[in-house]
Motif scaffolding. Structure first.
Motif, PDB file in Angstrom:
ATOM      1  N   VAL B 216     -13.226 -34.630   3.191  1.00 20.21           N
ATOM      2  CA  VAL B 216     -14.551 -33.996   3.174  1.00 20.21           C
ATOM      3  C   VAL B 216     -15.409 -34.634   2.090  1.00 20.21           C
ATOM      4  O   VAL B 216     -14.906 -35.253   1.153  1.00 20.21           O
ATOM      5  CB  VAL B 216     -14.460 -32.480   2.935  1.00 20.21           C
ATOM      6  N   LEU B 223     -18.274 -30.433   2.888  1.00 25.12           N
ATOM      7  CA  LEU B 223     -18.155 -30.406   4.345  1.00 25.12           C
ATOM      8  C   LEU B 223     -17.504 -31.683   4.838  1.00 25.12           C
ATOM      9  O   LEU B 223     -17.555 -32.719   4.184  1.00 25.12           O
ATOM     10  CB  LEU B 223     -19.544 -30.259   4.964  1.00 25.12           C
ATOM     11  N   MET B 224     -16.938 -31.585   6.051  1.00 24.14           N
ATOM     12  CA  MET B 224     -16.274 -32.750   6.628  1.00 24.14           C
ATOM     13  C   MET B 224     -17.312 -33.835   6.936  1.00 24.14           C
ATOM     14  O   MET B 224     -18.483 -33.546   7.166  1.00 24.14           O
ATOM     15  CB  MET B 224     -15.567 -32.346   7.905  1.00 24.14           C
ATOM     16  N   LYS B 225     -16.865 -35.073   6.980  1.00 19.99           N
ATOM     17  CA  LYS B 225     -17.748 -36.157   7.396  1.00 19.99           C
ATOM     18  C   LYS B 225     -18.083 -35.939   8.866  1.00 19.99           C
ATOM     19  O   LYS B 225     -17.202 -35.556   9.654  1.00 19.99           O
ATOM     20  CB  LYS B 225     -17.045 -37.498   7.203  1.00 19.99           C
ATOM     21  N   PRO B 226     -19.334 -36.160   9.254  1.00 19.66           N
ATOM     22  CA  PRO B 226     -19.748 -35.806  10.624  1.00 19.66           C
ATOM     23  C   PRO B 226     -18.878 -36.436  11.707  1.00 19.66           C
ATOM     24  O   PRO B 226     -18.663 -35.837  12.752  1.00 19.66           O
ATOM     25  CB  PRO B 226     -21.180 -36.339  10.703  1.00 19.66           C
ATOM     26  N   PRO B 230     -11.445 -32.751  12.220  1.00 24.04           N
ATOM     27  CA  PRO B 230     -10.028 -32.616  12.585  1.00 24.04           C
ATOM     28  C   PRO B 230      -9.836 -31.842  13.883  1.00 24.04           C
ATOM     29  O   PRO B 230      -8.751 -31.866  14.447  1.00 24.04           O
ATOM     30  CB  PRO B 230      -9.423 -31.885  11.389  1.00 24.04           C
ATOM     31  N   TRP B 231     -10.871 -31.152  14.347  1.00 27.18           N
ATOM     32  CA  TRP B 231     -10.727 -30.362  15.579  1.00 27.18           C
ATOM     33  C   TRP B 231     -11.086 -31.168  16.820  1.00 27.18           C
ATOM     34  O   TRP B 231     -11.168 -30.608  17.913  1.00 27.18           O
ATOM     35  CB  TRP B 231     -11.568 -29.085  15.473  1.00 27.18           C
ATOM     36  N   VAL B 242      -4.080 -33.434   9.597  1.00 28.34           N
ATOM     37  CA  VAL B 242      -4.871 -32.535   8.751  1.00 28.34           C
ATOM     38  C   VAL B 242      -5.034 -31.196   9.461  1.00 28.34           C
ATOM     39  O   VAL B 242      -4.852 -30.131   8.880  1.00 28.34           O
ATOM     40  CB  VAL B 242      -6.252 -33.152   8.437  1.00 28.34           C
ATOM     41  N   ARG B 243      -5.357 -31.271  10.744  1.00 34.53           N
ATOM     42  CA  ARG B 243      -5.532 -30.022  11.487  1.00 34.53           C
ATOM     43  C   ARG B 243      -4.226 -29.237  11.553  1.00 34.53           C
ATOM     44  O   ARG B 243      -4.205 -28.025  11.347  1.00 34.53           O
ATOM     45  CB  ARG B 243      -6.032 -30.341  12.892  1.00 34.53           C
ATOM     46  N   GLY B 246      -3.744 -27.676   8.324  1.00 31.99           N
ATOM     47  CA  GLY B 246      -4.662 -26.550   8.152  1.00 31.99           C
ATOM     48  C   GLY B 246      -4.160 -25.307   8.855  1.00 31.99           C
ATOM     49  O   GLY B 246      -4.262 -24.193   8.341  1.00 31.99           O
ATOM     50  N   GLU B 247      -3.589 -25.501  10.041  1.00 35.03           N
ATOM     51  CA  GLU B 247      -3.060 -24.345  10.767  1.00 35.03           C
ATOM     52  C   GLU B 247      -1.944 -23.686   9.967  1.00 35.03           C
ATOM     53  O   GLU B 247      -1.892 -22.467   9.847  1.00 35.03           O
ATOM     54  CB  GLU B 247      -2.560 -24.786  12.148  1.00 35.03           C
ATOM     55  N   PHE B 332      -3.555 -31.509   4.139  1.00 36.97           N
ATOM     56  CA  PHE B 332      -4.730 -30.670   4.398  1.00 36.97           C
ATOM     57  C   PHE B 332      -5.417 -30.276   3.094  1.00 36.97           C
ATOM     58  O   PHE B 332      -6.645 -30.283   3.008  1.00 36.97           O
ATOM     59  CB  PHE B 332      -4.309 -29.420   5.168  1.00 36.97           C
ATOM     60  N   TRP B 335      -7.498 -33.036   1.899  1.00 40.45           N
ATOM     61  CA  TRP B 335      -8.639 -33.228   2.797  1.00 40.45           C
ATOM     62  C   TRP B 335      -9.720 -32.189   2.506  1.00 40.45           C
ATOM     63  O   TRP B 335     -10.886 -32.496   2.321  1.00 40.45           O
ATOM     64  CB  TRP B 335      -8.189 -33.104   4.264  1.00 40.45           C
ATOM     65  N   HIS B 336      -9.319 -30.916   2.434  1.00 44.47           N
ATOM     66  CA  HIS B 336     -10.278 -29.825   2.369  1.00 44.47           C
ATOM     67  C   HIS B 336     -11.001 -29.768   1.027  1.00 44.47           C
ATOM     68  O   HIS B 336     -12.133 -29.297   0.945  1.00 44.47           O
ATOM     69  CB  HIS B 336      -9.547 -28.501   2.628  1.00 44.47           C
TER      70      HIS B 336
END
Lengths: 590, 345
Positions: B216, B223-226, B230-231, B242-243, B246-247, B332, B335-336
């Protein structure tokens, strides 16, 4: 079981839809005069710009998606272990609003003004008592408006914030209404009105949220509990300002959409609503002088003092809570979190605080523990395990189950065990160099054990020795006979338990398994609580951090003598300085 | 000069009113917030403003013919610093530290008032006046001091001697020295040489540069890079893991470490020590991924004594998660928060 829940959910949804239809129809036909008192017709806000929505998507997929899910259906990866579940945005049902019951909340992407933008305030201040944190200081104002632009336009699917055909805005003019002072008269009238308006049917006779606690469901069919008026910092709509009576007035006027809490706008006057709000606000826990408790801005809960002081009494420790000694004893707020260290973890602990007081005399120390528990739980029949067993067969909630098997769906469907409370103190704490203690969860090992005194709702009071989180308790010889349960009563949603135990001495007690309480020393103390209706047993429970029991020593005589001596010394010093100065001026030297 | 000084005075008065209002609850105490992470800088900035304000004020008053005696300036400023430290700074500073700051500022005030012989004379003049008691008012003051001083000092010493039950101060090492290796789920990991197996590019190769480019953005909101969502279902490699991390985080860790990884989760208010704040530059940003791997796997119970293993509720995650899941959660967290893990080189 699941079938009946889905069916109930269906009925609730149909009923809610009906209410919306009826209310929508009536609003479109009646004139402005028929608006409930304190409300005003408002206009729908314009649609947020496409750039705002696009920018909001980025915020949503960084921060929100993890609980609220890709489609905003409240089914993100985190949802199944939460209760209350994250909001399902699809229906456009939002709890905290300034708008009339059933209407959409206020949201305008260009107006982040308190009182005029409900969703913005929710994101800013969070929803205490749920997992929704305050996002102020994390997301900028602009980012909060962006993400709401995305949510209201893309994820609210069944309704449209800008549709003039189907949506109306009837706004509570909270800022324009003068608050009624919280006089004794107003509070008294409020206390009568909460009975008359049937508030107590759900919120309980003392407002601890214990009335009808089993049968209430939200629009999605999940069990929901009435608010506990004594914990205003847990009100979803408290907006990080829990003692502000305006929050209660607003919730009472607009109702809580999606829940059984109706709006009372139509059948109460503004004046009556203030009386009720003043009364409800007066119930929230306060200090002995009646002032609001100091709130920790980092947690939005009351500030914690980790020392539980115990006062000395002459003679027997009184068993009557109303006794003067208990009334004078300082009351400590003990915050409780779920036991989430070892299996089975307790992700949803229904007991989140205990109020503790303590007294001691020359032989014993007594703890008075009070905590709100909406349900009195006593297990039916014999429990399938021995009281000493720690490793028992209680299942932990799976991480990903889908709605129907989630924690929220399990509420009120657990096998009922005993409500219980335990006080854990360190054994041989004097031999451990401070600050070292035995581990908080049932002790470290045989070398550093803990002394556990546990009361259960079946009336039992037992003493154990704990030697590790996964070791079954050991019974302590004859110790139970020297303890006394002075009180164990559940009344209107609150437990009152008073436990007396010996101070301990090497003559009568076992130094290797009993805690010896010494005056003027910090004795490490941990509290555990179990809610039987939450299926709590064994390690599935609520835990506190380390507190300290501190037996206040009587004030020694030196405390009075030395200050007096010092004061006399200061007088002499003053005399000396003055004489010197006078002599110097006269030109003399000593 | 005059304009500058009046500006200073204006800042000072406005600041004082604001501060006073916030302390006495005339205006909401959150009007000017201390921002997390920037608190020390903000404090220094505010104090600088106040110094400028006071300088301006005293200049304005002397220009207007109402000079403020140097004696009271010194005392007033010192008292202001003490009160500022006690009531403005949050979380509260312990008394012992405040006492140190108080002593330092007392010395500073003394240096200021005794900078020149003339200043020093001005400073001690009021004291001498009271001692000499040439006027009626001074005589009255002298008697008042004679009575009040012993009472005050006696009172203070009584207060200090009365048995109190204040929380004992316990200092704990937040990042204790890690072991050389750690054994998780039957496999030994050497902390110096282990790598996060999921820090990989789209081709599945270990690639720090690629992964660091997809975390991010730093700055407000993080915020994440546009183009690095990860979704996105098409993701391969880093963002996919990463996703998954995150889960796992939002099924296990957020209860304490919070939805924004800032240590303010649902249960955090009940625990002491409080859960770690990963957005703070002093936590994971300072550490290697393998250190986190050790801390996560072994939890509070696995800490050495200086880390207070008895009080930490951090689970030994090897009891709940697989090794792969632990690595993904770590991925994650970096990343976050938008931090790079520290590396050995």
């Amino acid at each position: 079981m699941m079938d009946s829940i889905t069916r109930k959910a269906g009925i609730a949804a149909v009923a809610a839809f009906g209410v919306v239809l009826v209310s929508g129809a009536s609003y479109s036909t009646v004139s402005a005069q028929a608006l409930p008192e304190g409300f005003k017709k408002g206009d729908l806000a314009p649609e947020p710009s496409a750039e705002m929505i696009e920018a909001g998507k980025r915020v949503y997929f960084t921060k929100c998606v993890w609980c609220h899910g890709v489609d905003g259906a409240g089914d993100g990866p985190g949802a199944d272990r939460l209760w209350p579940r994250p909001r399902n945005f699809n229906q456009g049902t939002f709890k905290i609003r300034h708008t009339a019951s059933g209407e959409l909340p206020l949201f305008d992407a260009k107006k982040p003004i308190p009182g005029q933008n409900d969703l913005f305030e929710t994101v800013t201040h969070g929803l205490p008592g749920s997992a929704m944190p305050p996002w102020e200081g994390i997301l900028t104002e602009e980012q909060r408006l962006q993400v709401l632009s995305f949510v209201t336009t893309q994820l609210v699917k069944d309704r449209k914030f800008t549709d003039k055909q189907s949506e109306t805005q009837t706004i509570l003019e909270l800022a324009a209404i003068k608050a009624k002072p919280a006089t004794d008269e107003s509070k008294k009238r409020g206390s009568e009105l909460v009975v008359e308006k049937k508030c107590v049917e759900c919120h309980g006779m003392e407002g601890r949220g214990d009335g009808n606690a089993f049968n209430l469901k939200d629009d999605w069919g999940f069990s929901i509990q009435p608010a506990d008026w004594h914990k205003c910092w847990n009100f979803r709509g408290s907006r990080q300002d829990p003692y502000n009576v305006g929050n209660i007035f607003r919730t009472f006027s607009t109702g809580v959409n999606g829940t059984p809490m109706p709006s009372f706008a139509d059948n109460t006057t503004v004046d009556e609503r203030w009386d009720i709000a003043n009364f409800v606000n007066s119930l929230c826990e306060r200090d002995t002088l009646g002032n609001p408790l100091p709130i920790d801005p980092l947690t939005d809960k009351p500030k914690i003092n980790f020392v539980v002081p115990s006062d000395l009494v002459e003679g027997e420790i009184p068993a009557d809570i109303e006794h003067e000694a208990w009334k004078k004893a300082p009351k400590r707020y003990v915050a409780m979190g779920g036991q989430i260290t070892h299996k089975p973890r307790n992700f949803v602990n229904r007991i989140d605080d205990i109020w503790v007081r303590s007294l001691y005399n020359d032989k014993s120390i007594a703890y008075l523990l009070e905590w709100d528990d909406r349900t009195k739980s006593v297990a039916e029949g014999k429990l399938p395990w021995a009281p000493t067993q720690v490793n028992i067969d209680i299942k932990e909630q799976d991480p990903k189950t889908g709605e129907s098997e989630s924690i929220a769906a399990h509420q009120n469907n657990y096998t009922v065990y005993n409500d219980a409370i335990a006080i854990e103190t360190a054994v041989k704490w004097k031999e451990l160099p401070a600050p070292i203690k035995p581990r908080y969860l049932f002790g470290t090992n045989d070398q550093f054990p803990v002394d556990i005194v546990k009361w259960e709702a079946d009336g039992s009071l037992r003493a154990f020795k704990g030697t590790g989180w996964d070791k079954d308790f050991e019974e302590r010889d004859n110790y139970e006979e020297s303890m006394k349960l002075l009180k164990g009563e559940w009344k209107d949603g609150r437990w009152y338990v008073m436990i007396q135990r010996p101070l301990g001495n090497k003559k009568d007690q076992d130094y290797d398994e009993d805690t010896f309480f010494e005056m003027g020393q910090y004795i490490p103390t941990v509290f555990f609580a179990w809610d039987g209706h939450n299926g709590d047993a064994g390690r599935k429970m609520a835990v506190s951090a380390f507190f300290y029991t501190f037996m206040n020593p009587p004030i020694p005589r030196e405390t009075y003598i030395y200050p007096a001596v010092i004061a006399v010394g200061v007088v002499l010093l003053e005399g000396w300085v003055l004489t010197r100065r006078a002599n110097k001026k006269k030109g003399k030297t000593l | 000069m005059k304009a500058l000084m009046s500006l200073g005075a204006l800042i000072g008065v406005a600041g004082l009113l604001l501060l006073g209002g916030m302390i006495f609850d005339v205006i909401p105490s959150t009007t000017v917030r201390l921002v997390e992470g920037y608190m020390p800088m903000q404090m220094l900035f505010e104090l600088t403003c106040f110094v400028a304000g006071f300088a301006g004020l005293s200049y304005m008053m002397s220009v207007m013919g109402m000079p403020f005696p140097r004696f009271w300036q010194g005392i007033g400023f010192w008292a202001f610093i003490l009160l500022y430290l006690k009531y403005r700074v949050y979380p509260p500073i312990p008394f012992s530290v405040r006492a140190m700051y108080g002593t330092v500022s007392l010395v500073a005030v003394f240096m200021w008032v005794s900078a020149s012989e003339e200043d020093w004379k001005k400073f001690k003049q009021p004291i001498m006046n009271v001692l000499d008691a040439q006027t009626g008012l001074n005589r009255l003051l002298r008697y008042a001091y004679l009575v009040i001083l012993p009472i005050l000092i006696g009172g203070f010493s009584y207060n200090a001697m009365v048995p109190k039950s204040e929380e004992p101060i316990e200092l704990r090492t937040v990042h204790p020295a890690p072991p050389a290796s750690t054994k998780v789920h039957g496999k030994t990991y050497t902390l110096q040489t282990s790598q996060n197996p999921y820090r990989v590019n789209q081709e599945g190769k270990y690639d720090q540069e690629y992964t660091n480019a997809n975390i991010v953005e730093q700055g407000m909101g993080r915020l994440m890079k546009p183009n690095a969502n990860p979704w996105d279902d098409k993701n391969q490699g880093y963002l996919k893991y990463v996703r998954e991390g995150g889960e796992i985080f939002f099924q296990n860790c957020h209860f304490c470490h919070g939805d924004n990884l800032n240590g303010r989760g649902l249960h955090a208010f009940a625990f002491n020590p409080i859960p770690a704040n990963f957005t703070d530059p002093g936590t994971i940003a300072q550490l290697q991924e393998t250190f986190i791997f050790w801390r996560v796997s072994k939890g509070g119970i696995g800490l050495p004594n200086e880390g207070f293993p008895w009080a930490s509720v951090m689970p030994p995650w090897e009891q709940h998660l697989t090794v792969d899941e632990i690595w993904k959660v770590i991925l994650f967290e970096y990343w976050h928060t938008g931090y790079y893990p520290r590396t050995w080189d």
